[in-house]
Design a protein around this motif. Sequence first.
Motif, short mmCIF file in Angstrom:
data_model
loop_
_atom_site.label_atom_id
_atom_site.label_comp_id
_atom_site.label_asym_id
_atom_site.label_seq_id
_atom_site.Cartn_x
_atom_site.Cartn_y
_atom_site.Cartn_z
N ARG A 172 -28.16 25.42 8.21
CA ARG A 172 -29.44 24.77 7.98
C ARG A 172 -29.69 23.62 8.79
O ARG A 172 -30.86 23.27 9.32
N PHE A 173 -28.73 22.71 9.09
CA PHE A 173 -28.69 21.26 9.71
C PHE A 173 -28.18 21.01 11.03
O PHE A 173 -28.17 20.21 11.66
N GLY A 174 -27.28 22.14 11.47
CA GLY A 174 -26.17 21.96 12.53
C GLY A 174 -25.17 21.31 11.91
O GLY A 174 -25.02 20.60 10.82
N ALA A 205 -18.16 19.14 13.86
CA ALA A 205 -18.69 18.29 12.88
C ALA A 205 -19.05 17.03 13.67
O ALA A 205 -18.42 16.80 14.90
N SER A 206 -19.48 15.91 13.05
CA SER A 206 -19.81 14.70 13.60
C SER A 206 -18.21 14.21 13.76
O SER A 206 -17.48 14.38 13.00
N THR A 257 -19.90 15.65 20.16
CA THR A 257 -20.66 15.57 18.91
C THR A 257 -21.09 14.21 18.61
O THR A 257 -20.41 13.38 19.28
N ARG A 258 -21.87 13.86 17.84
CA ARG A 258 -22.32 12.65 17.36
C ARG A 258 -21.06 11.87 16.76
O ARG A 258 -20.19 12.35 16.14
N ASP A 276 -30.90 12.82 12.05
CA ASP A 276 -30.87 13.60 13.31
C ASP A 276 -29.48 14.09 13.67
O ASP A 276 -28.93 13.99 14.63
N PRO A 277 -29.07 15.20 12.91
CA PRO A 277 -29.22 15.43 11.79
C PRO A 277 -28.74 14.46 10.49
O PRO A 277 -27.92 13.77 10.73
#
Length: 697
Positions: free
Chosen positions: A107-109, A140-141, A359-360, A376-377
């Motif tokens: 749903r959100f990444g 994952a972040s 990733t973030r 975001d997300p």
Amino acid sequence: MPKRDDPAWGRSTVETACPLDCPDTCSLAVTVEKGRITKIDSSDRNTATDGYICNKVRRFGERVYGQDRLLHPGTRRGAKGDARFQQIDWEQALDTVARQMLEIRDRFGAEAILPFSYGGSNGLLSQDTADAQLFRRFGASRLARTVCAAPTTTVSQALYGRMPGVTYADYRYARLIVIWGANPSTSGIHLVPHIRAAVEDGAALVVIDPRRTALAKQADIHLPVKPGTDVAVALSIHRFLFEHGYADERFLSDQTHGADKLRERATEWTTDRAAAVAEVDADLLERVTELYAETSPAVIRCGWGLERNRNGGNAAMAVLALPAVGGKFGKRGGGFSMSSSGALPSPDDRWINVPEPSTRVVNMNHLGRALVEYDDPPVKMLFVYNCNPATTMPDQNRVLRGLRRDDLFTVVFDQVMTDTARWADIVLPATTFLEHYDLAKSYGLGNLQIVQPVIDAVGESLPNVEVFSTLANRLGIEVSTMLHSDPEALMHVAGTLPDAIRTELFGSGIVPAATPISPIQFVDVFPETADRKVNLFPDELQREAPAGLYSYQPDPGSDLYPLALISPASDKTITSTLGELRTRLANLQIHPGDAEARDLHTDDVARVFNANGEVHCTVMLNPNMKRGVVGLPKGLWRKSTLNGSTANALVPDSVTDLGGGACFNDARVEVTRIVTAHLEDQSVAIWTDDSTTKRVH
Ligand code: SF4
């Protein structure tokens, strides 16, 4: 570890090591009777810690068998924060976590999932093994684990690379010891006898700290600087060295880069100006300066207290540059000590074997912001292990607001029901270091040791590697087969060591520091920079520092909040580990002069507040605090204050000038009295939510 059918079942003593977040990594001798720990003491395996350990770890059995120990996986029953869980089995628990991870990713990444970990049990196998493979492959972040030591690590690496520091044992050769932003009486206790030996032998002792610590009371000079001003003090010493002919110009020319830029930056810092900024007596600062200029060998113990503010990176850099400018290297007992972790015969991280994704990255000091604001997300799952962020991260109220979110799925994998676990949707029980294999790397004494289980796992608790590899399996993610259990992980990680070191490790259980065991800086060891020179003005850091290198950003305080709050380590906890064992309320430490101005007395109940939050706690007048500085202990759990807030409710989530570290000592507060009374019952409180005190009688 003796089993029931083992002749040693009755009573045995097992050798292991303490991997908790402390520089010393003591060797331990743990007595086990009928499968139960009855005594934890020091072992002579490690001569540097031979004879004694701290009282904190002597009590560790109370955590292992305590009422807060998590024994089974559980799923939340009741409102978030109620800490009511229904027992489930591991299958159900990991199925639920895996299902949530997949749904959130769809749903959100995958970046909507934030793994959150720090020192916890701190062994090399407890983090960055199966967990890293799982979360990296899942996408994952990523977490910037910068709550502690990030500024000091950043600058020490830039200046010196991985050069080993002066060892504890060599302090006795120093003629001047400067303890700067450290309190060895509570952290790194095995340094203290060496300091005492040097002092008895005539060495001078200087302590630079806002508090008159136990060592400061014995010091020749105690310089009680205001938090956040260490950089100004260090630069004023540099200025004196340069301007009065004490700078070692030959060393600077042959062994360093950037000395002229440092000299230029120091020019503005006269002793009088630095003393005014640091709120210390100028004559006292001058005496410290002259003593350092004129004494050799001189060693600086650079601690972590000076990094926890907006100027922390520059402060550490200015302090670590002093031995280079002052010509203090090249003699036994001269130079500096910081963390030794980079200098050890340590395994590298090849075992992770999965490249970092792009990733973030979330700075852990911004957890509250991430939970409440990021979109975001948005963060939809928080997976906490080896960490207790509800009490240990800055901006506590925002962290708690985030944990309260109904649309956040929180997993907490820990040994005990921490303040964070109380907010979990799923709790998972973890083994302690007395129940699994691990590798302990000392960042103070320079050795590597095997940690081995001394008892069977308590309840259904499991080691980190086993849980993360099992979870990965459910998600269809590959984790190296050698990371499926703690003994396999030990072999796998140790397998990245050079043969000789690995043989020694498995032979004796301990590998001492690099050879020679007590190196002299610039005789036996040199900077591990590209050209083996000290980089006194690292350009790569110049771009990061908001006001430039060796800069001072003024105090953020205001008339509304005139007191500087610090939260130093105590003799009760290792960060927040063992905080559950505190049975008395914590006190705000305040100088009698500051208390009198506010009509406060010992045992009054006070409100400590600023725009971020407030802490209600009892007061203790303490003449050892600097005027204008108040203190609450580091690592408090919520039950240790009257309103469930700890010092971190008052700490901004701003980050340090270099390294992205936490600014714990930038909290500025005011204190007012709530009640003039002696609380009859000063036992700790229990929390069912974050607004109501439920006293335990
Ligand atoms: S916390 Fe530090 S002093 Fe205490 S046992 Fe562990 S390594 Fe030793």
